[in-house]
Scaffold this motif. Sequence first.
Motif, short mmCIF file in Angstrom:
data_model
loop_
_atom_site.label_atom_id
_atom_site.label_comp_id
_atom_site.label_asym_id
_atom_site.label_seq_id
_atom_site.Cartn_x
_atom_site.Cartn_y
_atom_site.Cartn_z
N ALA A 203 19.44 -15.67 -6.96
CA ALA A 203 19.30 -16.77 -7.39
C ALA A 203 20.41 -17.15 -8.46
CB ALA A 203 17.89 -17.24 -7.97
N ASP A 204 20.65 -16.05 -9.21
CA ASP A 204 21.76 -16.09 -10.21
C ASP A 204 23.18 -16.21 -9.73
OD1 ASP A 204 19.84 -15.89 -12.13
OD2 ASP A 204 20.25 -13.79 -12.49
N TRP A 205 23.32 -15.75 -8.60
CA TRP A 205 24.66 -15.70 -7.76
C TRP A 205 24.78 -17.06 -7.19
CZ3 TRP A 205 26.28 -16.30 -2.65
CH2 TRP A 205 27.47 -16.23 -2.36
N ALA B 24 11.68 -8.96 -6.29
CA ALA B 24 11.53 -9.84 -7.18
C ALA B 24 13.17 -9.83 -7.83
CB ALA B 24 10.61 -9.92 -8.14
N SER B 25 13.62 -8.46 -8.00
CA SER B 25 14.88 -8.28 -8.81
C SER B 25 15.95 -8.73 -7.64
CB SER B 25 14.95 -6.84 -9.02
OG SER B 25 16.10 -6.77 -9.54
N ARG C 43 0.66 -1.22 -0.07
CA ARG C 43 -0.12 -0.05 -0.08
C ARG C 43 0.85 1.12 0.00
NH1 ARG C 43 -2.93 -2.32 4.07
NH2 ARG C 43 -4.54 -3.46 3.43
N ASP C 44 2.05 1.35 0.87
CA ASP C 44 2.74 2.29 0.89
C ASP C 44 3.95 2.34 -0.48
OD1 ASP C 44 1.90 2.81 3.28
OD2 ASP C 44 3.57 1.76 4.40
N ASP C 45 4.03 1.55 -0.98
CA ASP C 45 4.89 1.47 -2.09
C ASP C 45 4.76 0.56 -3.09
OD1 ASP C 45 7.08 1.60 -3.64
OD2 ASP C 45 8.61 0.85 -2.37
N ASN C 46 3.97 1.03 -4.40
CA ASN C 46 3.61 -0.14 -5.26
C ASN C 46 4.57 -0.74 -5.95
OD1 ASN C 46 4.07 2.03 -6.95
ND2 ASN C 46 2.33 2.38 -7.68
N ARG C 47 5.71 -0.26 -5.85
CA ARG C 47 6.89 -0.83 -6.75
C ARG C 47 7.77 -1.83 -5.90
NH1 ARG C 47 7.82 -0.49 -11.51
NH2 ARG C 47 10.07 -0.51 -11.26
N ALA C 48 7.50 -1.93 -4.48
CA ALA C 48 8.30 -2.94 -3.51
C ALA C 48 8.19 -4.14 -4.04
CB ALA C 48 7.52 -2.99 -2.28
N ILE C 49 7.12 -4.95 -4.74
CA ILE C 49 7.20 -6.33 -5.24
C ILE C 49 8.26 -6.63 -6.21
CG2 ILE C 49 5.25 -5.92 -6.74
CD1 ILE C 49 5.69 -8.86 -4.28
#
Length: 74
Positions: free
Chosen positions: A49-51, A42-43, A32-38
């Motif tokens: 995972a790549d590391w 994920a990034s 709700r506070d930050d819509n780009r957090a997800i």
Amino acid sequence: MRRNVGRKPQTSANLPAFLHITTTSRLLDVLRDDNRAIFRAASAASKAADWLLARHAAAEAGRPEADKRLRRAA
């Protein structure tokens, strides 16, 4: 006369459900506070995972020089 003397509280049986609810509610608060957090999460998970996969592949191949490159990249 109290019936619960010496017994665990009723909530201990539902602890996993309680933790799931609290974790989910915290996640919803963050979203709700930050819509780009997800997307940032994920990034970061993808990079981790790549590391790990690269480190595992280097360890299986027995190449210590690949491990040095991974340390510099991190």
